[in-house]
Design an enzyme around this catalytic site. Sequence first.
Site: not given
Lengths: 94, 481
Positions: B63, B138, B162
Amino acid sequence: MNTQELYVTADLAHIQLTEEEISRLALQVEQMVAYFSKMSEFDVSGLEPTTHMQVSRSRARVDERRDIPGAHSDTLLDAAEELEDRFIVIPNVL
Amino acid sequence: MLTFWKNVLENSPDAYEKAVRARDARIGSFLEFNPTRHLGNAPGEVASAEKHAVLAGLPFGVKDNIAVDGFRLSCGSRILENFNSPYHATAVQRLIDAGAVPVGKTNLDEFGMGSSTDNSALGSTTNPWNEDYVVGGSSGGSAAAVAAGLVPFALGSDTGGSVRQPASFCGVYGLKPTYGTVSRFGLVAYASSLDVIGAISTDLDVLQAVYEVISGADPFDQTSMDPVPSASHDADAAGVASLGYRGKSPCLGVLKPEQLELSAEVAETYQTCLEGFRSLGYEVKEVSLSMLEYVAPVYYTIATAEASANLARYNGVRYGLRPDYAENPEELVRLSRDQGFGAEVKLRILLGTYVLRSGFQDQYYLRAQKIRTAIRTDFEASFGEVDMILTPTFPRQAFRHGGEDMSPFEQKQADKFTASANLAGIPALSFPAGVPKGLPVGMQLLAPAFGEPRLLAAARDYATLYKPELAPGYERPAGEQ
């Protein structure tokens, strides 16, 4: 939160908002703050605040230099947009 | 499939890169992809290398709020769009030492703030199961990359769900470890008392190995620690019918039906899942998590407060986007933040600044921290009665892009199942449980602190009943002939 409060808060947060942003954000902020107010229903007397999990005491480390591969001051400085010697150049603001 | 992944970078990196780029042109999971940049890095000396041999050679996605040397670290934000990381996060370094290879940075909601990945300023990501739907967030790019067969696993970060919510939307496993067991060194801070690095995969052996490699105390993060094994946490993670772990049937806690508020599809999958666990010999017992209704307001109060402080560092001076001209230093800071931050980030900074303002702090932030204590003790009491708690990961399946069928406010309210684990600091795992009407549904298991082994054991048990499906068209890894 009224619009005046929102301007004060934005000022504290160093965020410049256009009028269009203010009118859009005002509704969203209002909605969330009203949602936060649900917390007032709950009786918190006698409860200690939780600031961090799994940490029962402050932990201090030995005050000595530790090298992180790649995180030398030079490589970190290189990440700045513009350098003059070892100083970071920012736009002329005066 | 794992054999393919272990050899792909060595045998055919070019074909792999080409295949990933072709697939990702539709999905948009990677912001940056370069499978050969870290190829050939000598694995470090890891005492447990043999134990984690499953990771050797595997490509993985990271990420883009987790530092990987040689890649950008944009956080999905214009303010860091051109920022390059000069070092690896500890979690990334440990995976490299175990022989895995970071191949790219995945898309995310800006600074981890969102439930769709639509809040990224730098790219749009879509659900491999159906391109009209969001991928979740996310860590949406990480979940999409795994679900679309671009990488066998990916790292994400989980502040309020997330890792788990996008894993649920994409039909893959997502593990949020116990707070503090994974070093946050190299993770860009959003809400420091809640943030933890987690992992996403379709393979439980890989997920377990990743967790074991990245967890453990790190001198560069003073809040990190070694997992504390306990006699009550001794599920045999290697497997199976953990029937009989602790010498008796494992007991699952479930919430009262009126606490759930689920869509029809999620409700049905949840029932099937419960029956499945019963058929495996698990006991099921109702628990009263009476604090659940406070989770979302408490979570957003604390998360936005911490975010407003953490994001104060983006001032256009030391790094990141800055305007060409400003009248004075104050204006330089304001213009940088105005041009650099997206709408959701501004909203959360404003909320966080508001709840920390003098005069309001007791009413909001301090009160939230006290209720957090009650939420934590609520879980402690429940775990006195049951071994794990089963909830849906999210009350509904993936929603459509643009929020037309789920507003941003509704998305925040729906974080209650996932954010509860972050507030209590406990581990949680989202596992695939069904694909009603063509979109995946994930269920969540929560355990006491350091209970990751029992979460993985229960997921292995459930996998004997329901084998996760892969997204249609992506059943084979990218580049496999």
